[in-house]
Every structure is written in C-alpha cells, then in structure tokens.
Scaffold this motif. Structure first.
Motif, PDB file in Angstrom:
ATOM      1  N   UNK A   5      34.839  37.990  46.243  1.00 30.03           N
ATOM      2  CA  UNK A   5      34.943  39.295  46.868  1.00 30.03           C
ATOM      3  C   UNK A   5      35.356  40.309  45.798  1.00 30.03           C
ATOM      4  N   UNK A   6      34.901  41.552  45.970  1.00 37.52           N
ATOM      5  CA  UNK A   6      35.070  42.546  44.908  1.00 37.52           C
ATOM      6  C   UNK A   6      36.521  42.687  44.472  1.00 37.52           C
ATOM      7  N   UNK A   7      37.448  42.735  45.433  1.00 36.21           N
ATOM      8  CA  UNK A   7      38.846  42.914  45.077  1.00 36.21           C
ATOM      9  C   UNK A   7      39.357  41.758  44.227  1.00 36.21           C
ATOM     10  N   UNK A   8      39.001  40.519  44.623  1.00 38.92           N
ATOM     11  CA  UNK A   8      39.476  39.369  43.847  1.00 38.92           C
ATOM     12  C   UNK A   8      38.798  39.321  42.481  1.00 38.92           C
ATOM     13  N   UNK A   9      37.536  39.725  42.421  1.00 45.68           N
ATOM     14  CA  UNK A   9      36.859  39.740  41.118  1.00 45.68           C
ATOM     15  C   UNK A   9      37.602  40.662  40.154  1.00 45.68           C
ATOM     16  N   UNK A  10      37.964  41.858  40.614  1.00 49.14           N
ATOM     17  CA  UNK A  10      38.657  42.796  39.719  1.00 49.14           C
ATOM     18  C   UNK A  10      40.040  42.273  39.346  1.00 49.14           C
ATOM     19  N   UNK A  11      40.698  41.592  40.270  1.00 50.88           N
ATOM     20  CA  UNK A  11      41.994  40.982  39.936  1.00 50.88           C
ATOM     21  C   UNK A  11      41.821  39.885  38.890  1.00 50.88           C
ATOM     22  N   UNK A  12      40.755  39.099  39.033  1.00 50.97           N
ATOM     23  CA  UNK A  12      40.511  38.014  38.073  1.00 50.97           C
ATOM     24  C   UNK A  12      40.130  38.578  36.702  1.00 50.97           C
ATOM     25  N   UNK A  13      39.366  39.671  36.685  1.00 54.73           N
ATOM     26  CA  UNK A  13      39.040  40.326  35.420  1.00 54.73           C
ATOM     27  C   UNK A  13      40.295  40.871  34.761  1.00 54.73           C
ATOM     28  N   UNK A 256      32.881  30.413  41.653  1.00 52.12           N
ATOM     29  CA  UNK A 256      34.324  30.463  41.472  1.00 52.12           C
ATOM     30  C   UNK A 256      34.913  29.056  41.442  1.00 52.12           C
ATOM     31  N   UNK A 257      36.100  28.944  40.853  1.00 55.50           N
ATOM     32  CA  UNK A 257      36.773  27.658  40.714  1.00 55.50           C
ATOM     33  C   UNK A 257      37.019  27.014  42.064  1.00 55.50           C
ATOM     34  N   UNK A 258      37.413  27.821  43.055  1.00 56.99           N
ATOM     35  CA  UNK A 258      37.778  27.270  44.361  1.00 56.99           C
ATOM     36  C   UNK A 258      36.596  26.639  45.084  1.00 56.99           C
ATOM     37  N   UNK A 259      35.359  26.960  44.691  1.00 56.73           N
ATOM     38  CA  UNK A 259      34.193  26.375  45.354  1.00 56.73           C
ATOM     39  C   UNK A 259      33.762  25.057  44.723  1.00 56.73           C
ATOM     40  N   UNK A 260      34.400  24.664  43.609  1.00 52.46           N
ATOM     41  CA  UNK A 260      34.081  23.373  42.999  1.00 52.46           C
ATOM     42  C   UNK A 260      34.691  22.239  43.823  1.00 52.46           C
ATOM     43  N   UNK A 261      34.067  21.094  43.775  1.00 51.84           N
ATOM     44  CA  UNK A 261      34.666  19.921  44.417  1.00 51.84           C
ATOM     45  C   UNK A 261      35.953  19.556  43.675  1.00 51.84           C
ATOM     46  N   UNK A 262      36.833  18.808  44.333  1.00 49.07           N
ATOM     47  CA  UNK A 262      38.087  18.419  43.684  1.00 49.07           C
ATOM     48  C   UNK A 262      37.825  17.617  42.413  1.00 49.07           C
ATOM     49  N   UNK A 263      36.808  16.779  42.446  1.00 50.45           N
ATOM     50  CA  UNK A 263      36.496  15.977  41.259  1.00 50.45           C
ATOM     51  C   UNK A 263      36.032  16.856  40.109  1.00 50.45           C
TER      52      UNK A 263
END
Length: 310
Positions: A5-13, A256-263
C-alpha cells in the motif's frame, strides 16, 4: 508485482534511506562534481534564465544542493520539480523556505508522474515553453512504464548542449543483487502461485542499452554505498527491520517480505547473513552501488559536423 500500500511503501523507502548512506554519498558527489556540469551548460548571456527540471524530485534534497551551487554561477534560475507524492513535494517546499539561497530561484512544483508531465500536462503543453539546460532523473526510472520513452522525451526537452543526469542502481558491486540471485536458486519447490518472481528491477546497464540504441553521448561513473541490515537479522525483528525487508524484497523480488512463505523468509534471511559484513560497532552491512550517467545533447553545429555537414 505484489505491491505495498502506498503509505507503507513510502515508510519502507524512508527506512531504506535512513539505514543507508546513499543520500550522503550522492550529496558528496554533487559537491565535488556538479560544478563541472554547470560549466558545460549552454548559455548565451549573463542575463539568460537557466532552466532545470527535476523528474521524480522527491523531497528536493538533491535539487536544493544543485540549485545552491547554480546560484553561484548564474543570475537567473528557474526550476521545475515533478513528483507524484504530495508529501514529498511539501518537504521540498519546506526545504526551500529554510534555505536563503533559494530566494534567487524561481521554483514551480508539479504534482504528477513523469509520464503525465511528459505527455502534455502543466507547462509541457504550452508550445512556447522554453527548453531546459539541465534535467535530472535521480533513482526514478524504476517507476516509469517505458524507460526508453521517458529518456527520449526528456532528452527532447533539452536545449542543444544541455545535460540529462541519470542515476540508477548497478548490478556491479551490489551484494543485494547477488543475494537475491542466490535466493532465486535456493527457493523451495512450491506451488506456482507461491513462487517468488524473478528480479525485473531496472539497472544502470539497462539505461546504457537504451542510450546506445538512441545513439546518445554519455559518460558513466560508479559510486558505492552501504546499507545497514542489522534490524533484519535480529531474532525479534523490529518494525524497522520489517519495513526494510519489505522495501528490498519489493525492489529485488517483486513482492513484499510478508507475502513470502515462512520457508522462503528463512532462506532469504540466511542469504542476507551470508552476504553481509560486520563492523566494529556490531552492525551488519551490505555493499551496494549506483551509476551516475551524464548525457550531453550535442549542439546543432556538432551534429552537423559529425554528419559531415559544414
């Protein structure tokens, strides 16, 4: 690409910029080299208005530094800053208000994308709009739909003898790039829907391919910097660590990292641990680099001479 989401993208940048020294390194380069570029700009008289455009200008930290130097060379300056993020433009305006040298510069801000300005919005739609002496595109060609189209059209907005300044990440001396190449090969066998996409991020050699195709004249310089990834490697990961992982995953693995599987999350963390270097203060860094590409538009006389026309 699975975007944030745009807000989180700018926070991550913001987290990325806070954890690396990319901005200080670029500012150092400007202070040491931009004077040479200013001397290259085509001018006809001391009273001429020198025109800059910053495409994807963000909060204006680089623009203001360049303009401060330019005020020592030219009497009249006009600058256009283009960015789709209104918060970034607000930061640019605030930066200008705090810098006395900016009183000498006529500045316009355009809220919009490079494509919209390029295709006829705002000043670009006026037939009498003067061409520019300098246009810079700093770390923004990742976001345009057509990199070749953006380079060609902004090049066309330059005066003969004008300069197009481009910066973009390099594959060379880039430990994050190598980390994600390794990560791609170590992924577990998963269902197609879970598989991590290949790195389709644009790099400086992609720009060079375009410039060679268009037969543009350019020089290139590589600059190294470091990213502190300590927060990504802690057992109890901080929110800052998660934001940073989201940014580097989105820009290197198209999700994004959160969409990766745990493995795959565990695999990525191990790859990062293998790539980083520890410093005396206990921080863990990876080495990155970007290229600074200076494109000079030949004068009409130079073009004629190159074509055998006198």
């Amino acid at each position: 690409m699975r975007t944030l989401k745009e807000h989180r993208y700018h926070r991550s940048l913001d987290e990325f910029l806070m954890r690396c020294d990319q901005e200080p390194v670029m500012l150092k380069w400007i202070r040491g080299n931009f004077g040479r570029i200013l001397e290259m700009l085509p001018t006809t008289s001391p009273d001429e208005t020198i025109r800059f455009i910053g495409v994807g200008c963000g909060n204006g930290i680089m623009d203001v530094e360049m303009l401060k130097m330019a005020t020592k060379h030219f009497r009249h300056l006009h600058n256009i800053g283009i960015d789709p993020n209104h918060e970034a433009l607000a930061g640019f305006k605030d930066r200008v208000r705090k810098e006395p040298a900016m009183n000498k510069v006529n500045i316009e801000w355009i809220l919009g994308t490079a494509e919209r300005f390029n295709c006829g919005s705002g000043l670009a739609m006026r037939k009498d709009t003067p061409k520019s002496h300098l246009i810079h595109m700093l770390h923004m060609l990742y976001h345009v739909k057509s990199m070749e189209g953006a380079i060609q059209k902004y090049y066309n907005m330059l005066l003969d003898g004008g300069v197009l300044l481009i910066t973009l990440a390099s594959r060379v001396n880039n430990q994050l790039y190598n980390t994600f190449k390794k990560f791609e090969t170590l992924q577990s066998n998963q269902t197609k829907s879970s598989q991590v996409e290949r790195n389709d991020k644009r790099y400086s050699d992609d720009v060079i391919t375009v410039l060679d195709k268009l037969d543009f004249h350019y020089t290139m310089e590589s600059v190294e910097y470091r990213l502190d990834i300590s927060g990504c490697l802690e057992k109890e990961m901080t929110e800052g660590g998660k934001l940073l992982l989201d940014f580097v995953c989105l820009t290197n693995a198209a999700r994004s990292y959160e969409t990766l599987s745990e493995e795959n999350q565990r695999t990525l963390i191990e790859c990062l641990k293998d790539s980083c270097s520890s410093t005396d203060d206990g921080k863990n860094h990876v080495k990155l680099s970007f290229d600074i590409i200076t494109v000079v538009k030949p004068s009409c006389g130079a073009e004629k001479q190159a074509n055998g026309v006198k």
